[in-house]
Design an enzyme around this catalytic site. Structure first.
Site, short mmCIF file in Angstrom:
data_model
loop_
_atom_site.label_atom_id
_atom_site.label_comp_id
_atom_site.label_asym_id
_atom_site.label_seq_id
_atom_site.Cartn_x
_atom_site.Cartn_y
_atom_site.Cartn_z
N HIS A 140 87.21 -12.53 38.60
CA HIS A 140 85.92 -12.83 39.25
C HIS A 140 85.83 -12.31 40.70
O HIS A 140 84.73 -12.23 41.24
CB HIS A 140 85.65 -14.33 39.26
CG HIS A 140 85.48 -14.95 37.91
ND1 HIS A 140 84.57 -14.47 36.98
CD2 HIS A 140 86.11 -16.00 37.32
CE1 HIS A 140 84.66 -15.20 35.88
NE2 HIS A 140 85.58 -16.13 36.06
N ASP A 175 88.84 -13.84 28.01
CA ASP A 175 88.63 -15.11 28.71
C ASP A 175 87.28 -15.68 28.25
O ASP A 175 86.39 -14.93 27.85
CB ASP A 175 88.59 -14.77 30.22
CG ASP A 175 88.70 -15.95 31.15
OD1 ASP A 175 87.74 -16.73 31.21
OD2 ASP A 175 89.71 -16.07 31.87
N HIS A 177 85.08 -16.86 30.17
CA HIS A 177 84.11 -16.48 31.20
C HIS A 177 83.95 -14.96 31.24
O HIS A 177 84.91 -14.23 31.01
CB HIS A 177 84.56 -16.98 32.58
CG HIS A 177 84.72 -18.46 32.66
ND1 HIS A 177 85.93 -19.10 32.47
CD2 HIS A 177 83.81 -19.44 32.88
CE1 HIS A 177 85.77 -20.40 32.58
NE2 HIS A 177 84.50 -20.65 32.82
#
Length: 409
Positions: A140, A175, A177
């Site tokens: 991220h 993942d 996300h």
């Protein structure tokens, strides 16, 4: 595809599991140490080359991140926070964010990033076929901003290292996300294809719509599979394998980076998918079957006993080694109570992804890939030196100078 014995290198820094985000924070670096101890107690370390990785330097991190952001991370501590009010807000770090300032934060980023860079360099030199760094995969982090528990984006830095040797690099993200930081970094280039399967809709980070396919030269090279809660092994495989087949056919990567976030497993504290270890690891096994140099990284995962199980099991898959389901005794044995078994049983709950919704995602992604005009060719100039060679050259130069001085003296 013929399976061949692949040379596996494993990168680990003993201190990486000692950092602490804070008492109520779901991210626990301790899970990396737990995974390492399972890998040791199962005897998997004997089948791979194990390395203590180097801590990444500010210079290495600035290949992607802005210098003012790196300088900030290097200087700020829990004790001097008050003097950095504006910068904390600017860089999205501190108590009102999901990226807290904790003791040793900068050192932590150096350790996990250095291990990913070491893996990329080893692959570039042809010294191994698979490189593993379970402490990496922090997908991220942005160029000048922390996000989603991630501060330095080791994945982007490792891909930049791989691009020195390989014309095209494929990034795969399993993942729960969306891998937004990596997608954003390479959104406008056709040299990196990103493929992310993730929960989409009222879920962090809110990006990764199926129509987000890239821009400029990178149009079509961002591949997003937006899914919803309850994904099963079978449903996941139904998207992953056909899309992977088509990607390998049209993109033909020279190297792969695979982010194995374990928050897509059943029973995760933050995730909402329902994958077993075998379903999650099937993506690892399938990626490995293409026999392309691959960097395998960790990522999310917040039920830490299951994260350790997952990454130990996926290490065994990369080593073509069967593991007994009984967890061997190790320093963290009591974490695996009450059954002390390796494998997980998915929960009895509904898969909110329907046959029709999965088929729609599959067809849309295959259509997107078919429309690409084949693998982009890149005029490769002289390959820039990697950081280890630069270091070796500097040491050799120092030795030459001292020898010369000794002769003249």
């Amino acid at each position: 595809m013929a399976a061949c014995k692949q040379r596996v290198s494993y990168f680990y820094q003993p201190d990486v599991g000692h950092f602490y985000y804070g008492p109520s924070h779901p991210m626990k670096p301790h899970r990396i140490k737990m995974a390492h101890h399972l890998i040791l107690s199962y005897g998997l370390y004997r089948k791979m080359e194990c390395y203590r990785s180097h801590p990444a330097s500010p210079n290495e991190m600035s290949a992607f991140h802005s210098e003012d952001y790196i300088n900030f991370l290097a200087k700020v501590t829990p004790d001097n926070l008050r003097g950095y009010g504006n910068q904390l807000q600017k860089f999205n770090v501190g108590e009102y964010t999901d990226c807290p300032m904790f003791d040793g934060l900068y050192e932590f980023t150096q350790l996990y990033t250095g291990a990913s860079l070491d893996g990329a360099v080893k692959l570039n030199r042809g010294d191994c076929d698979v490189a593993i760094n379970w402490s990496g995969g922090l997908h991220h982090a942005k160029k000048s901003e922390a996000s989603g528990f991630c501060y330095i984006n080791d994945i982007v830095l490792a891909i930049l290292e791989l691009l020195k040797v390989h014309a095209r690099v494929l990034y795969i993200d399993i993942d729960v996300h969306h891998g937004d930081g990596v997608e954003e970094a390479f959104y406008c280039t056709d040299r990196v294809m990103t493929f992310s399967l993730h929960k989409y809709g009222d879920f962090f980070p809110g990006t990764g719509h199926i129509k987000d396919t890239g821009a400029k030269e990178g149009t079509g090279f961002s591949v997003n599979a937006p899914l919803t809660s309850g994904m099963t092994d079978e449903a996941y495989e139904r998207i992953f394998k056909p899309v992977m087949d088509k990607i390998m056919e049209v993109f033909r990567p020279g190297a792969i980076v695979l982010q194995c976030g374990a928050d897509s497993l059943t029973g995760d504290r933050l995730g909402c998918f329902n994958l077993s270890l075998k379903g999650h690891a099937e993506c690892v096994r399938y990626t490995k079957s293409f026999n392309v140099p691959t960097l395998v990284l960790g990522g999310g995962g917040y039920t830490i006993r299951n994260v350790a199980r997952c990454w130990a099991y996926e290490t065994s898959v990369l080593l073509d080694t069967e593991l007994p389901n009984e967890i061997p005794y190790n320093d963290y044995f009591e974490y695996y109570a009450p059954d002390f078994k390796l494998h997980l049983t998915p929960e009895q709950r509904e898969n909110m992804n329907t046959q029709a919704s999965l088929e729609s995602v599959r067809v849309d992604l295959l259509t997107q890939l078919i429309q690409l005009k084949g693998a982009p060719s890149v005029q490769m100039s002289e390959v820039p030196p990697d950081f280890e060679l630069i270091k070796e050259d500097a040491n050799a130069e120092r030795e030459r100078k001292s020898t010369k001085e000794n002769r003249e003296g």
